[in-house]
Motif scaffolding. Structure first.
Motif, PDB file in Angstrom:
ATOM      1  N   ARG A  33      -1.438   3.960  12.429  1.00 23.10           N
ATOM      2  CA  ARG A  33      -1.547   4.968  11.374  1.00 23.10           C
ATOM      3  C   ARG A  33      -1.010   4.399  10.059  1.00 23.10           C
ATOM      4  O   ARG A  33       0.011   4.860   9.551  1.00 23.10           O
ATOM      5  CB  ARG A  33      -0.801   6.233  11.769  1.00 23.10           C
ATOM      6  N   PRO A  34      -1.709   3.416   9.518  1.00 26.11           N
ATOM      7  CA  PRO A  34      -1.228   2.861   8.240  1.00 26.11           C
ATOM      8  C   PRO A  34      -1.517   3.827   7.092  1.00 26.11           C
ATOM      9  O   PRO A  34      -2.415   4.659   7.170  1.00 26.11           O
ATOM     10  CB  PRO A  34      -2.053   1.586   8.095  1.00 26.11           C
ATOM     11  N   ARG A  35      -0.736   3.703   6.046  1.00 26.26           N
ATOM     12  CA  ARG A  35      -1.027   4.437   4.814  1.00 26.26           C
ATOM     13  C   ARG A  35      -2.212   3.752   4.146  1.00 26.26           C
ATOM     14  O   ARG A  35      -2.499   2.587   4.409  1.00 26.26           O
ATOM     15  CB  ARG A  35       0.195   4.426   3.904  1.00 26.26           C
ATOM     16  N   ILE A  36      -2.893   4.464   3.287  1.00 30.51           N
ATOM     17  CA  ILE A  36      -4.075   3.912   2.629  1.00 30.51           C
ATOM     18  C   ILE A  36      -3.730   2.632   1.875  1.00 30.51           C
ATOM     19  O   ILE A  36      -4.455   1.648   1.933  1.00 30.51           O
ATOM     20  CB  ILE A  36      -4.741   4.951   1.699  1.00 30.51           C
ATOM     21  N   ARG A  37      -2.577   2.613   1.187  1.00 32.20           N
ATOM     22  CA  ARG A  37      -2.197   1.404   0.447  1.00 32.20           C
ATOM     23  C   ARG A  37      -2.009   0.220   1.402  1.00 32.20           C
ATOM     24  O   ARG A  37      -2.317  -0.911   1.062  1.00 32.20           O
ATOM     25  CB  ARG A  37      -0.967   1.643  -0.420  1.00 32.20           C
ATOM     26  N   GLU A  38      -1.492   0.475   2.620  1.00 28.31           N
ATOM     27  CA  GLU A  38      -1.328  -0.593   3.606  1.00 28.31           C
ATOM     28  C   GLU A  38      -2.686  -1.069   4.117  1.00 28.31           C
ATOM     29  O   GLU A  38      -2.902  -2.264   4.304  1.00 28.31           O
ATOM     30  CB  GLU A  38      -0.468  -0.110   4.782  1.00 28.31           C
TER      31      GLU A  38
END
Length: 96
Positions: A33-38
């Motif tokens: 579940r990465p953040r969009i920036r990641e």
């Protein structure tokens, strides 16, 4: 009144038996579940951490239906390190 013909169970030219129809089984080894920036920062050789360990069971799905759980194994003697799944639990269709 005409009687309806039963469904064909044998083979005839150009058809295959139902039990010979191939299906796709999806193996889930974990979720991330990465953040969009990641996600946008991912490049070649990036590492995406999953929510499971190497020795944790994997899940087998047909479509969205969980059908079994298993353990990943490397096929012995395969130079390319091909993987297989050894089933450790088959989900009872009545329990779904």
């Amino acid at each position: 009144m005409d009687e309806a013909e039963p469904p064909a169970t044998g083979t005839s030219e150009g058809t295959i038996p139902f039990s010979e129809v191939p299906i796709e089984i999806r193996i889930s080894v974990g979720h991330a579940r990465p953040r969009i920036r990641e996600l946008l920062a991912l490049t070649h050789d990036s590492v995406l951490t999953l929510d499971r360990g190497v020795n944790d069971p994997v899940e087998l799905y047909v479509g969205d239906l969980l059908i079994a759980r298993g353990e990943l194994e490397e096929i012995e003697g395969d130079e390319d390190g091909a993987l297989a799944v050894r089933l450790i639990e088959v989900i009872d269709p009545g329990a779904r």
